[in-house]
Design an enzyme around this catalytic site. Sequence first.
Site, PDB file in Angstrom:
ATOM      1  CG  HIS A 100      -0.196  -0.009   2.523  1.00 31.40           C
ATOM      2  ND1 HIS A 100       0.350  -1.181   2.964  1.00 31.40           N
ATOM      3  CD2 HIS A 100      -0.027   1.092   3.297  1.00 31.40           C
ATOM      4  CE1 HIS A 100       0.609  -1.011   4.237  1.00 31.40           C
ATOM      5  NE2 HIS A 100       0.680   0.639   4.468  1.00 31.40           N
ATOM      6  CG  HIS A 102       0.668   5.765   4.050  1.00 29.70           C
ATOM      7  ND1 HIS A 102      -0.040   5.914   4.975  1.00 29.70           N
ATOM      8  CD2 HIS A 102       1.541   4.796   3.974  1.00 29.70           C
ATOM      9  CE1 HIS A 102       0.122   4.772   5.922  1.00 29.70           C
ATOM     10  NE2 HIS A 102       1.140   3.984   5.173  1.00 29.70           N
TER      11      HIS A 102
HETATM   12  P1  5GP Z   1       1.768   1.112   7.375  1.00 28.46           P
HETATM   13  O1  5GP Z   1       1.747  -0.443   7.332  1.00 28.46           O
HETATM   14  O2  5GP Z   1       2.177   1.945   6.024  1.00 28.46           O
HETATM   15  O3  5GP Z   1       2.506   1.612   8.550  1.00 28.46           O
HETATM   16  O4  5GP Z   1       0.313   1.809   7.626  1.00 28.46           O
HETATM   17  C1  5GP Z   1      -0.645   0.838   7.770  1.00 28.46           C
HETATM   18  C2  5GP Z   1      -1.904   1.743   7.579  1.00 28.46           C
HETATM   19  O5  5GP Z   1      -3.293   1.268   7.538  1.00 28.46           O
HETATM   20  C3  5GP Z   1      -1.943   2.885   8.881  1.00 28.46           C
HETATM   21  O6  5GP Z   1      -2.072   4.231   8.720  1.00 28.46           O
HETATM   22  C4  5GP Z   1      -3.457   2.424   9.458  1.00 28.46           C
HETATM   23  O7  5GP Z   1      -4.009   3.558  10.072  1.00 28.46           O
HETATM   24  C5  5GP Z   1      -4.318   2.095   8.220  1.00 28.46           C
HETATM   25  N1  5GP Z   1      -5.230   0.798   8.538  1.00 28.46           N
HETATM   26  C6  5GP Z   1      -5.092  -0.153   9.314  1.00 28.46           C
HETATM   27  N2  5GP Z   1      -6.020  -0.993   9.672  1.00 28.46           N
HETATM   28  C7  5GP Z   1      -7.107  -0.292   8.907  1.00 28.46           C
HETATM   29  C8  5GP Z   1      -8.388  -0.653   8.503  1.00 28.46           C
HETATM   30  O8  5GP Z   1      -8.946  -1.714   8.991  1.00 28.46           O
HETATM   31  N3  5GP Z   1      -8.929   0.346   7.906  1.00 28.46           N
HETATM   32  C9  5GP Z   1      -8.365   1.380   6.991  1.00 28.46           C
HETATM   33  N4  5GP Z   1      -9.207   2.252   6.382  1.00 28.46           N
HETATM   34  N5  5GP Z   1      -7.349   1.599   7.427  1.00 28.46           N
HETATM   35  C10 5GP Z   1      -6.698   0.900   8.337  1.00 28.46           C
END
Ligand code: 5GP
Length: 136
Positions: A100, A102
């Site tokens: 993913h 951001h």
């Molecule tokens: P990373 O893995 O890049 O650190 O971030 C994962 C992102 O996914 C985080 O910013 C977190 O807030 C978001 N996230 C985690 N679980 C969910 C979810 O169930 N729904 C949504 N919409 N975002 C999520």
Amino acid sequence: MDENCIFCKIIAGKIPTLKVYEDKDVMAFLDIAPANKGHTLIVPKKHSKDMLEDNNKDLAAVMKAAKKISAAVMKAVSAEGFNFIANTGPVAGQVVFHTHFHIIPRFENDGLKHWPKKDYSEDEMIAVKNKIIESI
Ligand code: 5GP
Ligand code: ZN
């Protein structure tokens, strides 16, 4: 689909989300814990744990959609810029292991900070540059 992956569940419609975009390969939805208003995540529908494992076709589809979605996010929240980030690996802060990116809209004086700078010697920089070239 990976049964244990939260984003796969979102893509499959098993967990509700605030979806902003979908095509056959890509989906984008609002981050549940936004760094700023409009913080959006864009993902390939097919599971891979990070961008290095994603196949080039899906990655290209994500990038193509990301351009369109980033512009729409900027417009929707009247942002003046945005950060486009992939946290890759636990050491980089990745917590969801489904590729993913951001899209974080930025505003003047929004309080978000860039990481501090770290110097290393020019000799080491040249050595690192050469190692990267050898590794490509
Ligand atoms: P990373 O893995 O890049 O650190 O971030 C994962 C992102 O996914 C985080 O910013 C977190 O807030 C978001 N996230 C985690 N679980 C969910 C979810 O169930 N729904 C949504 N919409 N975002 C999520
Ligand atoms: Zn997944």
